[in-house]
Design an enzyme around this catalytic site. Structure first.
Site, short mmCIF file in Angstrom:
data_model
loop_
_atom_site.label_atom_id
_atom_site.label_comp_id
_atom_site.label_asym_id
_atom_site.label_seq_id
_atom_site.Cartn_x
_atom_site.Cartn_y
_atom_site.Cartn_z
N LYS B 79 3.64 -2.99 6.49
CA LYS B 79 3.33 -2.66 5.09
C LYS B 79 4.12 -1.42 4.68
O LYS B 79 4.20 -0.45 5.45
CB LYS B 79 1.82 -2.41 4.96
CG LYS B 79 1.35 -2.13 3.54
CD LYS B 79 -0.15 -1.90 3.50
CE LYS B 79 -0.68 -1.68 2.11
NZ LYS B 79 -2.14 -1.50 2.09
N SER B 154 -4.67 -4.40 -0.96
CA SER B 154 -3.31 -4.02 -1.30
C SER B 154 -2.26 -4.50 -0.29
O SER B 154 -1.08 -4.47 -0.59
CB SER B 154 -3.24 -2.49 -1.41
OG SER B 154 -3.55 -1.88 -0.17
N SER B 178 -8.35 -3.41 2.00
CA SER B 178 -6.97 -3.83 1.79
C SER B 178 -6.31 -4.60 2.93
O SER B 178 -5.20 -5.10 2.76
CB SER B 178 -6.10 -2.63 1.43
OG SER B 178 -6.35 -2.24 0.10
#
Lengths: 108, 478
Positions: B79, B154, B178
């Site tokens: 990420k 996210s 997330s």
């Protein structure tokens, strides 16, 4: 309405933001909507509840108390490795090769 | 080799037996990315040079007959909120558009030390603030199961990349759900470890007391392998816990019979989609049939989790994001005549609307006259929410809930209503506040083929029991 446009301007200033008129109007609406929702926390009586800032307060060696409990998180106060000047300046928008350059700070 | 069904466990034996090479695996994944990612948009940056260097290193070790590290040749994605030396790291924000970090985050360094091959950096909501990946400054991500729907957020890019076979595993971060929420919406396994289990060094901070780094993968076993590689004390993060790390893979072999499972009624009320409820209840039945005892527990303060979270998280975010000032790294607005004007212009042009909203909310909650009413109050409710779990875990070994109230929603469906978007994390935020571990494991699909996730929560540092239960649910649902 808890938050007025004046409040938003004040908080904007604290947060170092500069909103457009349209953004500010939207911010008044959004903050009020979220704060209304947050208000439900007042339904709870928390008189004798100690605030909890973070979970790690519960970790460490529970057989010990105070600072000793978190000895694992301490290290000797000695100078370690750090970034060299070149690496530290590499991502800066403007430098003179030695320092970060910024617009004038002192107003004459 | 079918990349969409390949697992880390498969790769381990294939590389050891010389049936494939790390280089071939990296090439196959890059080909898959080229073919799929134009539409899905899971990746922001590919790190091919670094990937092929690492792959060649692993291949040389295999050729020489050297003992291979546990994740040798495994292609992973990171990420874009975890810094990677020399590889652009943006946090999904314009303010870090040209940021090339001078160091690696600990989780990334540990994955590479375990032999993993870093394919690239995945798309995410800006500064990890969002539940749909629509807040990325670089464009949205589409759910591989239905391109008109969100992948969740996210860590939407990481979840979509795993689901679409564009990597074998990925790292995400979880502050309010997330990792687990996008894992549920994309039909993969997402693990949020206990707070402090995995170092946060090099994770771009959102809310420091809530941020967790964890793995996403296609199977529970793969998640266990990734977690083992990144977990453990790190002297560079003073909040990383000094706790022994079990062999999570070996722990999966233990039976689940006799474990006591709690079902919290607060998670099965209004707002829960009927198909999600049915799939979650079927998974609970499955565990009961495997010999687990199922009892009802109460987590009475659950309804206060979201408001508590949005005070604590935004307060911490307003402080963490003060560092983006256009001086030392990232974007700088060109027309600032004075220092303070430069700060303001930079932050106004560099941050997106959701990030500004949260900075404003957090700054307001911490400002003079409001600190006690909002921030202190929220900290006290956080203590009550944590106490709920302490009381429940005195009676049960794990708590089972849906991960999300609904399957993946349509792109744009909640984009204009911040509060509706915040409620997408209603079942996940409490675990972040309490610091306990949680996993989302696929437990079925809706009639229209959308994945549904079951969330399993356990005591602090008991990821082993959590993963064991997840593995028992997973059979038949992959």
């Amino acid at each position: 309405m808890k938050v007025s446009e004046k409040d938003v301007r004040y908080v904007e200033d604290l947060a170092n933001l500069e909103l457009t008129e349209a953004e500010r109007a939207r911010m008044v609406k959004d903050l009020n909507s979220v704060l209304d929702y947050i208000d439900r926390l007042n339904q709870l009586d928390t008189t004798n509840v100690a605030p909890m800032a973070q979970v790690s307060d519960r970790y460490g060696d529970s057989a010990k108390t105070g600072k000793a409990r978190f000895e694992h998180a301490m290290r000797a106060d000695v100078v370690g490795k750090s970034l060299g000047r070149e690496a530290a300046l590499a991502n800066a928008p403007e430098t003179d090769g030695v320092f970060f350059k910024v617009p004038k700070v002192i107003e004459r | 080799m079918n990349l969409a069904t390949l697992t880390i466990a498969d790769v381990r034996s294939a590389i050891a037996e010389r049936k494939t090479t790390a280089t071939a695996l990296a090439e196959a994944h890059y080909a898959r990315i080229a073919e799929q990612d134009g539409e899905i948009h899971a990746y922001l940056t590919l790190s091919k040079e670094r990937a092929f260097e690492q792959a060649a290193r692993m291949d040389r070790m295999a050729e020489n007959g050297d003992p291979l590290p546990p994740l040798a040749g495994v292609p992973v994605a990171i990420k874009d909120v975890m810094v990677t030396r020399g590889v652009r790291t943006t946090a999904g924000s314009k303010i870090l558009q040209h940021y090339f970090p001078p160091y690696d985050s600990t989780a990334v360094a540990r994955l590479e030390a375990a032999g993993a091959v870093l394919l690239g950096k995945t798309n995410c909501d800006e500064f990890a603030m969002g539940s749909s990946n629509e807040n990325s400054a670089y464009g949205l991500v589409r759910n591989p199961h239905d391109k008109t729907r969100v992948p969740g957020g996210s860590s939407g890019g990481s979840a979509a990349a795993v689901a679409a076979g564009m990597c074998l595993g990925a790292l995400g971060s979880d502050t309010g759900g997330s990792i687990r929420q996008p894992a549920a919406l994309c039909g993969v396994v997402g693990v949020m470890p206990t707070y402090g289990r995995v170092s946060r060094y090099g994770l771009i901070a959102f809310a420091s007391s809530l941020d967790h780094v964890g793995p996403l993968a296609r199977t529970v076993r793969d998640s266990a392998l990734l977690l083992r590689a990144i977990a453990g004390r790190d002297p560079l993060d003073s909040t990383s816990a000094d706790q022994p790390v079990p062999d999570y893979e070996a722990e999966l072999e233990k039976p689940v019979r006799g474990l006591k499972l709690g079902i919290a009624r607060e998670y099965f009320g209004e707002g829960l989609d009927g198909e999600v409820r049915a799939a979650v209840e079927a998974a609970i039945q499955k565990l009961a049939a495997a010999g687990c005892e199922v009892v009802e527990v109460s987590l009475p303060h659950t309804e206060y989790a979201i408001p508590t979270y949005y005070v604590v998280a935004t307060a911490e975010a307003s402080s963490n994001l003060a560092r983006y000032d256009g001086v030392r790294y990232g974007f700088r607005a060109k027309d600032g005549k004075s220092l303070s004007q430069m700060y303001r212009r930079t932050r106004d042009l560099g941050f997106g609307p959701e990030v500004k909203r949260r900075i404003m909310l957090g700054t307001y909650a911490l400002s003079a006259g409001y600190y006690d009413a909002y921030y202190l109050k929220a900290q006290k409710v956080r203590a009550l929410l944590t106490r709920d779990f302490d009381d429940a875990f005195a009676r049960v070994d794990a708590i089972l809930t849906p991960t999300t109230p609904t399957p993946a929603f349509k792109l744009g469906e909640k984009a204009d209503d911040p509060l509706a978007m915040y409620l997408a994390d209603i079942y996940t935020v409490t675990a972040d506040l309490a610091g306990i571990p949680g996993v989302s494991v696929p437990c079925g699909k809706s009639r229209s083929g959308l994945p549904i996730g079951l969330q399993i929560l356990t005591r602090h540092f008991d990821e082993a029991t959590m993963l064991r239960l997840a593995a028992a649910v997973e059979d038949g649902n992959r």
